[in-house]
Design a protein around this motif. Structure first.
Motif, PDB file in Angstrom:
ATOM      1  N   GLU A   1       6.954   1.927  -8.206  1.00 60.11           N
ATOM      2  CA  GLU A   1       7.664   1.056  -7.272  1.00 60.11           C
ATOM      3  C   GLU A   1       7.090  -0.356  -7.277  1.00 60.11           C
ATOM      4  OE1 GLU A   1       9.124   4.227  -3.851  1.00 60.11           O
ATOM      5  OE2 GLU A   1       7.019   3.580  -3.893  1.00 60.11           O
TER       6      GLU A   1
ATOM      7  N   HIS B   1      -3.290   2.553  -6.233  1.00 64.19           N
ATOM      8  CA  HIS B   1      -2.074   2.611  -7.039  1.00 64.19           C
ATOM      9  C   HIS B   1      -2.295   3.321  -8.363  1.00 64.19           C
ATOM     10  CE1 HIS B   1      -0.382  -0.691  -4.357  1.00 64.19           C
ATOM     11  NE2 HIS B   1       0.461   0.316  -4.279  1.00 64.19           N
TER      12      HIS B   1
ATOM     13  N   VAL C   1      -6.558   0.882  -0.988  1.00 65.71           N
ATOM     14  CA  VAL C   1      -5.242   1.035  -1.615  1.00 65.71           C
ATOM     15  C   VAL C   1      -5.437   1.622  -3.017  1.00 65.71           C
ATOM     16  CG1 VAL C   1      -3.159  -0.141  -2.384  1.00 65.71           C
ATOM     17  CG2 VAL C   1      -4.321  -0.890  -0.286  1.00 65.71           C
TER      18      VAL C   1
ATOM     19  N   LYS D   1      -8.918   6.692   3.609  1.00 58.02           N
ATOM     20  CA  LYS D   1      -8.756   5.569   4.530  1.00 58.02           C
ATOM     21  C   LYS D   1      -9.929   4.604   4.410  1.00 58.02           C
ATOM     22  CE  LYS D   1      -7.957   4.541   9.441  1.00 58.02           C
ATOM     23  NZ  LYS D   1      -6.870   3.611   9.141  1.00 58.02           N
TER      24      LYS D   1
ATOM     25  N   ASP E   1       6.331  -5.903   8.080  1.00 58.84           N
ATOM     26  CA  ASP E   1       6.995  -4.741   7.494  1.00 58.84           C
ATOM     27  C   ASP E   1       7.146  -4.975   5.996  1.00 58.84           C
ATOM     28  OD1 ASP E   1       9.283  -6.428   7.089  1.00 58.84           O
ATOM     29  OD2 ASP E   1       9.986  -5.938   9.107  1.00 58.84           O
ATOM     30  N   LEU E   2       7.688  -3.978   5.302  1.00 58.72           N
ATOM     31  CA  LEU E   2       7.791  -4.048   3.848  1.00 58.72           C
ATOM     32  C   LEU E   2       8.657  -5.217   3.407  1.00 58.72           C
ATOM     33  CD1 LEU E   2       7.265  -2.932   1.035  1.00 58.72           C
ATOM     34  CD2 LEU E   2       9.163  -1.320   1.390  1.00 58.72           C
TER      35      LEU E   2
ATOM     36  N   PRO F   1       0.801  -1.239   0.000  1.00 59.59           N
ATOM     37  CA  PRO F   1       0.000   0.000   0.000  1.00 59.59           C
ATOM     38  C   PRO F   1       0.824   1.274   0.000  1.00 59.59           C
ATOM     39  CG  PRO F   1       0.006  -0.993   2.184  1.00 59.59           C
ATOM     40  CD  PRO F   1       0.648  -1.981   1.259  1.00 59.59           C
ATOM     41  N   ASP F   2       2.062   1.214   0.491  1.00 60.39           N
ATOM     42  CA  ASP F   2       2.873   2.428   0.615  1.00 60.39           C
ATOM     43  C   ASP F   2       3.753   2.684  -0.597  1.00 60.39           C
ATOM     44  OD1 ASP F   2       1.842   2.859   3.194  1.00 60.39           O
ATOM     45  OD2 ASP F   2       3.318   1.490   4.057  1.00 60.39           O
ATOM     46  N   GLN F   3       3.730   1.774  -1.555  1.00 60.54           N
ATOM     47  CA  GLN F   3       4.526   1.978  -2.755  1.00 60.54           C
ATOM     48  C   GLN F   3       3.714   2.675  -3.841  1.00 60.54           C
ATOM     49  OE1 GLN F   3       6.422  -1.659  -4.153  1.00 60.54           O
ATOM     50  NE2 GLN F   3       8.113  -1.341  -2.719  1.00 60.54           N
ATOM     51  N   SER F   4       4.402   3.431  -4.689  1.00 61.25           N
ATOM     52  CA  SER F   4       3.777   4.019  -5.871  1.00 61.25           C
ATOM     53  C   SER F   4       3.595   2.945  -6.930  1.00 61.25           C
ATOM     54  CB  SER F   4       4.657   5.133  -6.428  1.00 61.25           C
ATOM     55  OG  SER F   4       5.877   4.589  -6.926  1.00 61.25           O
TER      56      SER F   4
END
Length: 304
Positions: free
Chosen positions: A17, A49, A47, A39, A284-285, A11-14
């Motif tokens: 990425e 992207h 999510v 949210k 974690d990632l 979810p935190d990647q573009s």
């Protein structure tokens, strides 16, 4: 067939990425999450992207260029709301977003959208069938006009207290699917098929693509372990969260050799996308990337 993964696990990647990660590991494709920005209330939702609300010609060209640059294609645009249950206003927002998603899939040349049909958890399937038809007949018609296929995931969405008693998705069994296709007989909508949900429901997970090969639009690769001692303690009518655990492919009760044996016999040649919902790999990632590497390496023995 092409091996991919569902991008909700990153979810935190573009988007760039995500495609770079997919290329580095060796994936062929990704199912890209396209929720409206903001949210979400449940895990794996919310999510974004590709933000289709801001998608212009330059954005379309960039998405196409990124796929070419990394050699990874987008198998579908994914969005999994509940358009039949809960607040009517929120349901209409989700319906409107689905229409926009169909337009975006056509504009991007991806031509596949993966989603849920939704459900009012407090009513029987029969009691809400007309509501289902009212919403989905025009959606399927519009998809046909645009040349877009719709793959409906077969998840029961009955995993939390908020989803009981009926769950948040109608399309959970062959009986329901056949009624869906009888009343909306368009050939361009079918299943985004996930075998783990049939393991949960004590069903033969190879039958759907043997019985409905022409309805296999997209496929998820997710495993599931039935914790037998807990099931023996609580029983099949208890909350399934008490006795099952989603796992990476090869770590649960799906026989993947048998699965792919029948899938290839059925003539399926499309994407198979890993859906990571294994909490042991979500810390974690790096763990999430490890889950994607492990799933890739395991499934490559079945997908050349």
């Amino acid at each position: 067939m092409q091996l991919g993964f569902v991008t909700a696990i990153l979810p935190d990647q573009s988007l760039e990425e995500v495609l770079r990660t997919a290329a580095d590991i060796g994936y062929d494709c990704v199912e890209v999450m396209c929720w409206p920005p903001g949210k979400a209330e449940r895990r794996y939702a919310g999510v974004t992207h590709i933000d289709i609300s801001t998608l212009d010609e330059a954005g379309i060209e960039r998405v196409k260029e990124l796929q070419e640059r990394y050699g990874v294609f987008i198998s579908s645009l994914g969005y999994y709301p509940n358009v039949l249950g809960g607040d009517a206003g929120a349901a209409q927002v989700a319906i409107d977003h689905l229409y926009d998603l169909l337009e975006a899939a056509a504009a991007l040349g991806i031509n596949t959208v993966t989603t849920f049909v939704g459900r009012d958890k407090d009513r029987t399937i029969e009691a809400q069938w007309e509501d289902f038809l009212t919403i989905w007949k025009p959606l399927v018609e519009r998809a046909g006009e645009l040349g877009v296929r719709i793959g409906i995931e077969n998840c029961p969405m009955r995993f939390t207290a908020d989803e009981w008693p009926g769950g948040n998705n109608l399309a959970v069994s062959p009986d329901v699917w056949e009624n869906m296709w009888r009343d909306i007989p368009a050939a361009h909508w079918g299943l985004n098929y996930d075998p783990s949900h049939l393991v949960l429901m004590q069903m033969d997970y190879t039958r759907p693509f043997r019985d409905y090969p022409e309805r296999m639009i997209h496929v998820h690769a997710k495993d599931l372990r039935i914790d037998r001692e807990k099931l023996d303690r609580h029983g099949i009518f208890s909350h399934p969260g008490l006795w099952h655990t989603p796992k990476l492919p090869g770590m649960g009760d799906v026989d993947w050799g048998k699965f792919f044996s029948h899938l290839t016999d059925a003539g399926y040649r499309g994407p198979v996308c890993v859906e990571v919902e294994d909490r042991a790999y979500e810390g974690d990632l790096e763990l999430r990337k490890r889950s994607l590497r492990q799933s890739h390496d395991y499934l490559r023995q079945f997908i050349a």
